[in-house]
Design an enzyme around this catalytic site. Structure first.
Site, PDB file in Angstrom:
ATOM      1  N   THR A 126       0.825  -1.201   0.000  1.00 31.18           N
ATOM      2  CA  THR A 126       0.000   0.000   0.000  1.00 31.18           C
ATOM      3  C   THR A 126       0.860   1.252   0.000  1.00 31.18           C
ATOM      4  O   THR A 126       1.997   1.249   0.499  1.00 31.18           O
ATOM      5  CB  THR A 126      -0.916   0.018   1.245  1.00 31.18           C
ATOM      6  OG1 THR A 126      -1.572   1.298   1.357  1.00 31.18           O
ATOM      7  CG2 THR A 126      -0.114  -0.208   2.519  1.00 31.18           C
ATOM      8  N   TYR A 169      -2.157   0.036  10.990  1.00 32.27           N
ATOM      9  CA  TYR A 169      -2.273  -0.521   9.633  1.00 32.27           C
ATOM     10  C   TYR A 169      -1.029  -0.214   8.811  1.00 32.27           C
ATOM     11  O   TYR A 169      -0.471  -1.096   8.147  1.00 32.27           O
ATOM     12  CB  TYR A 169      -3.516   0.042   8.947  1.00 32.27           C
ATOM     13  CG  TYR A 169      -3.603  -0.335   7.479  1.00 32.27           C
ATOM     14  CD1 TYR A 169      -3.969  -1.615   7.103  1.00 32.27           C
ATOM     15  CD2 TYR A 169      -3.321   0.601   6.485  1.00 32.27           C
ATOM     16  CE1 TYR A 169      -4.051  -1.965   5.758  1.00 32.27           C
ATOM     17  CE2 TYR A 169      -3.399   0.252   5.147  1.00 32.27           C
ATOM     18  CZ  TYR A 169      -3.764  -1.023   4.786  1.00 32.27           C
ATOM     19  OH  TYR A 169      -3.831  -1.370   3.453  1.00 32.27           O
TER      20      TYR A 169
END
Length: 348
Positions: A126, A169
């Site tokens: 990501t 995250y």
């Protein structure tokens, strides 16, 4: 029968689209997924209807070492999408986030190292590994945040940007990203990393926390209120799912040339949009006004992020990405087909 391609998290949005592409190309596919995301079981049923025995499904958690080992045995390649994907969930359950995103990938890498060291693995990372980019000076230009640095605005963030993990995250995906790269360096595994920006398209079960393009379109159509965290002028580059899938397939086919490398994968500056841009496009497509409410910014949210994807396009000989308005229209068309109450206006 040819060796299957394993897709962890293959019932999800990108995984299901990748499975469809591979099966269409004649590959056998094995999906490993615990079906924890609401609605993704429909993706499995869709794949089975389309491809029958070319797609097999095994319900299991990525942390189940024996199930993963059984799935990896004899696999031609592994695409690793199984993950906890929401920043908000990571803030509420950081241990669970770590367990899925770090322990899960480390267990998979160990299986490859010990049992299948020649099997390639492509990991879905990501852009959050670069943090919130708060140090990048921004200004408002035509109702969107843009970098003051013109070269950055025109090209986007490249792979030389320092890693800067924010939120649990960001930390878990960043740690997994680095483990995947280090197992190529330390143990000679054929691994590569795709640091994705915002991928969107058909089969996306978008929510407020993840998959925001589909989420916004659904909300506009249904006339339901839309909560925007911030002012809606935050910028992301969006990439149509078929373009993302093409990159993953090319990465597998050319793994010998790219092993041990990380690439930014996104739509680039030509597909950089604000949340308000997407809402406006949805209003045009569905011929209705959206009800938008603004809330405080969330932790770790980037006001601007655009991928410099030139390196991955050059390395894998990828085509230019689909223009975002066309892609959003295709997504709306899928909504019309899969949800009959959705009406698309031809003049949009």
């Amino acid at each position: 029968m040819s060796a299957p391609v394993l897709i962890t998290g293959g019932a999800g949005f990108i995984g299901a689209n990748l499975a469809d592409r591979l099966a269409t190309d004649g590959e056998h596919v094995l999906i490993l997924d615990n079906l924890s995301r609401p609605g993704v079981e429909r993706n499995v049923a869709w794949l089975k209807r389309r491809h029958h025995d070319r797609v097999a499904f095994h319900r299991a958690d990525i942390r189940d070492i024996q199930s993963c080992a059984d799935a990896v045995a004899g696999a031609a390649a592994v695409f690793h999408f199984a993950a906890q994907v929401a920043v908000t969930t990571s803030l509420e359950q950081p241990l669970e986030d770590f367990s899925i995103n770090v322990r899960g990938v480390l267990g998979l890498l160990e299986i490859l190292r010990l049992r299948a060291p020649r099997t390639p693995l492509i990991f879905a990372s990501t852009n959050k590994v670069y943090g919130d980019l708060a140090a990048v000076p921004l200004h408002l230009q035509r109702e969107a945040y843009r970098p003051v640095d013109l070269s950055l605005a025109l090209q986007g963030v490249n792979e030389k940007q320092p890693l800067d993990f924010h939120t649990p995250y960001g930390c878990s995906k960043g740690a997994a990203d680095q483990y995947v790269l280090d197992y190529a360096r330390s143990f000679g595994l054929s691994t590569a990393v795709m640091r994705m920006s915002c991928v969107y398209g058909p089969r996306q079960m978008g929510t407020e926390d993840q998959g925001w393009v589909a989420h916004l379109l659904r909300r506009v159509h249904a006339g339901e209120p839309i909560s925007i965290y911030g002012d809606g002028r935050q910028v992301r580059d969006v990439l149509f799912v078929e373009d993302a899938v093409a990159a993953y397939v090319a990465a597998w086919k050319q793994i010998g040339a790219i092993a041990g490398q990380a690439f930014n994968l996104g739509g680039g500056p030509a597909n950089a949009v604000t949340l308000l841009d997407v809402i406006a496009q949805g209003e045009a497509l569905f011929n209705r006004r959206a009800r938008v409410f603004f809330l405080p910014w969330r932790a770790g949210d980037q006001r601007w992020y655009v991928s410099d994807a030139r390196r991955v396009r050059a390395a894998l000989a990828l085509a230019e990405p689909l223009p975002w308005r066309e892609g959003v229209t295709r997504l709306a068309g899928w909504l019309a087909e899969s949800e009959p109450r959705v009406k698309i206006w031809a003049e949009a």
